[in-house]
Motif scaffolding. Structure first.
Motif, PDB file in Angstrom:
ATOM      1  N   GLU A 161       0.827  -1.111  -0.132  1.00 39.92           N
ATOM      2  CA  GLU A 161       0.104  -0.041   0.070  1.00 39.92           C
ATOM      3  C   GLU A 161       0.756   1.192  -0.128  1.00 39.92           C
ATOM      4  O   GLU A 161       0.440   2.323  -0.597  1.00 39.92           O
ATOM      5  CB  GLU A 161      -0.901   0.162   1.088  1.00 39.92           C
ATOM      6  N   LYS A 189       1.316   7.113  -6.686  1.00 35.77           N
ATOM      7  CA  LYS A 189       0.137   8.062  -7.110  1.00 35.77           C
ATOM      8  C   LYS A 189       0.681   9.202  -6.515  1.00 35.77           C
ATOM      9  O   LYS A 189       0.262  10.061  -7.317  1.00 35.77           O
ATOM     10  CB  LYS A 189      -0.916   7.493  -6.175  1.00 35.77           C
ATOM     11  N   GLU A 224      -2.206  -3.089  -9.135  1.00 37.41           N
ATOM     12  CA  GLU A 224      -3.137  -2.249  -8.738  1.00 37.41           C
ATOM     13  C   GLU A 224      -3.262  -1.019  -9.046  1.00 37.41           C
ATOM     14  O   GLU A 224      -4.227  -0.447  -9.465  1.00 37.41           O
ATOM     15  CB  GLU A 224      -2.815  -1.952  -7.090  1.00 37.41           C
ATOM     16  N   LEU A 225      -2.096  -0.249  -9.388  1.00 33.11           N
ATOM     17  CA  LEU A 225      -2.048   1.041 -10.234  1.00 33.11           C
ATOM     18  C   LEU A 225      -2.502   0.781 -11.566  1.00 33.11           C
ATOM     19  O   LEU A 225      -3.046   1.864 -12.196  1.00 33.11           O
ATOM     20  CB  LEU A 225      -0.688   1.383 -10.105  1.00 33.11           C
ATOM     21  N   HIS A 270      -4.802  -1.228 -12.711  1.00 33.80           N
ATOM     22  CA  HIS A 270      -6.269  -1.499 -12.243  1.00 33.80           C
ATOM     23  C   HIS A 270      -6.879  -0.028 -12.154  1.00 33.80           C
ATOM     24  O   HIS A 270      -8.056   0.039 -12.568  1.00 33.80           O
ATOM     25  CB  HIS A 270      -6.595  -2.445 -11.149  1.00 33.80           C
ATOM     26  N   GLN A 271      -6.315   0.880 -11.312  1.00 32.99           N
ATOM     27  CA  GLN A 271      -6.784   2.118 -11.153  1.00 32.99           C
ATOM     28  C   GLN A 271      -6.694   3.147 -12.186  1.00 32.99           C
ATOM     29  O   GLN A 271      -7.095   4.065 -12.333  1.00 32.99           O
ATOM     30  CB  GLN A 271      -6.186   2.692  -9.824  1.00 32.99           C
ATOM     31  N   LEU A 306      -7.354   8.245 -17.944  1.00 33.03           N
ATOM     32  CA  LEU A 306      -7.826   7.915 -16.810  1.00 33.03           C
ATOM     33  C   LEU A 306      -9.217   8.233 -16.731  1.00 33.03           C
ATOM     34  O   LEU A 306     -10.191   9.470 -16.780  1.00 33.03           O
ATOM     35  CB  LEU A 306      -7.213   8.865 -15.618  1.00 33.03           C
ATOM     36  N   ASP A 351     -13.598   7.074 -11.482  1.00 27.99           N
ATOM     37  CA  ASP A 351     -14.208   5.961 -10.896  1.00 27.99           C
ATOM     38  C   ASP A 351     -15.127   6.443  -9.870  1.00 27.99           C
ATOM     39  O   ASP A 351     -14.444   6.758  -8.901  1.00 27.99           O
ATOM     40  CB  ASP A 351     -12.916   4.949 -10.334  1.00 27.99           C
ATOM     41  N   LEU A 355     -14.382   5.145  -6.385  1.00 25.53           N
ATOM     42  CA  LEU A 355     -13.227   5.796  -5.556  1.00 25.53           C
ATOM     43  C   LEU A 355     -13.719   7.364  -5.405  1.00 25.53           C
ATOM     44  O   LEU A 355     -13.341   7.684  -4.321  1.00 25.53           O
ATOM     45  CB  LEU A 355     -12.000   5.907  -6.665  1.00 25.53           C
TER      46      LEU A 355
END
Length: 163
Positions: free
Chosen positions: A46, A53, A90-91, A93-94, A113, A116, A119
């Protein structure tokens, strides 16, 4: 953000492609500060996600910048490669990163982007909780508005996506 004495600060020298003539691609080297707090309640995975990010959001990593390979970053951070791979996945996926097979992992363009909604709702909930806390410690609504305006002003160089 304070880090404990067990925290470690890493500097990654990344190569970023610069546009130049079609037959020649220039590179720039940028020192990127990367911090991992070993005493944090957050897992290392994380923390890596959050650090990358933050580097993207603040503009330290720009669209199309190449990230270090999983192996290279795991060696630099002395972290299991599976942890790095999980963070990259994960990044991706985001929508912050994308991978090109055989070439590496790159920062996605902000235009790519998609908003989401889940989110956005999570962030809205966190903001709601933070505002409640500010009210609890005695901040007035006017002071909270001024704080929010200050924060938005700090980011005035960002493009408004109209969302």
């Amino acid at each position: 953000m304070p880090y404990s004495t067990l925290g470690t600060e890493y500097i990654l020298h990344k190569k970023a492609r610069l546009k130049s003539t079609p037959d020649r691609l220039q590179e720039r080297r940028v020192a990127v500060v990367f911090q991992i707090d070993l005493k944090s309640r957050k897992s290392i995975y994380e923390q890596i996600v959050d650090n990358i990010k933050e580097l993207i959001i603040t503009g330290m990593l720009k669209a199309e910048d190449k990230l270090p390979s999983v192996r290279e970053l795991s060696k630099t951070l002395t972290v299991n490669p599976n942890t790095i791979q999980k963070a990259y996945r994960e990044l991706e996926h985001q929508g912050f990163l994308y991978t090109v097979s055989g070439l590496g992992t790159f920062v996605a363009s902000p235009a790519e982007l998609a908003a989401d909604e889940k989110l956005i709702e999570e962030i809205k909930d966190r903001l709601r909780e933070n505002i409640k806390e500010l009210l609890f410690i005695g901040c007035s609504l006017d002071r909270i508005r001024k704080l929010l305006d200050e924060l938005l002003e700090e980011r005035s160089d960002w493009n408004d996506k109209g969302n």
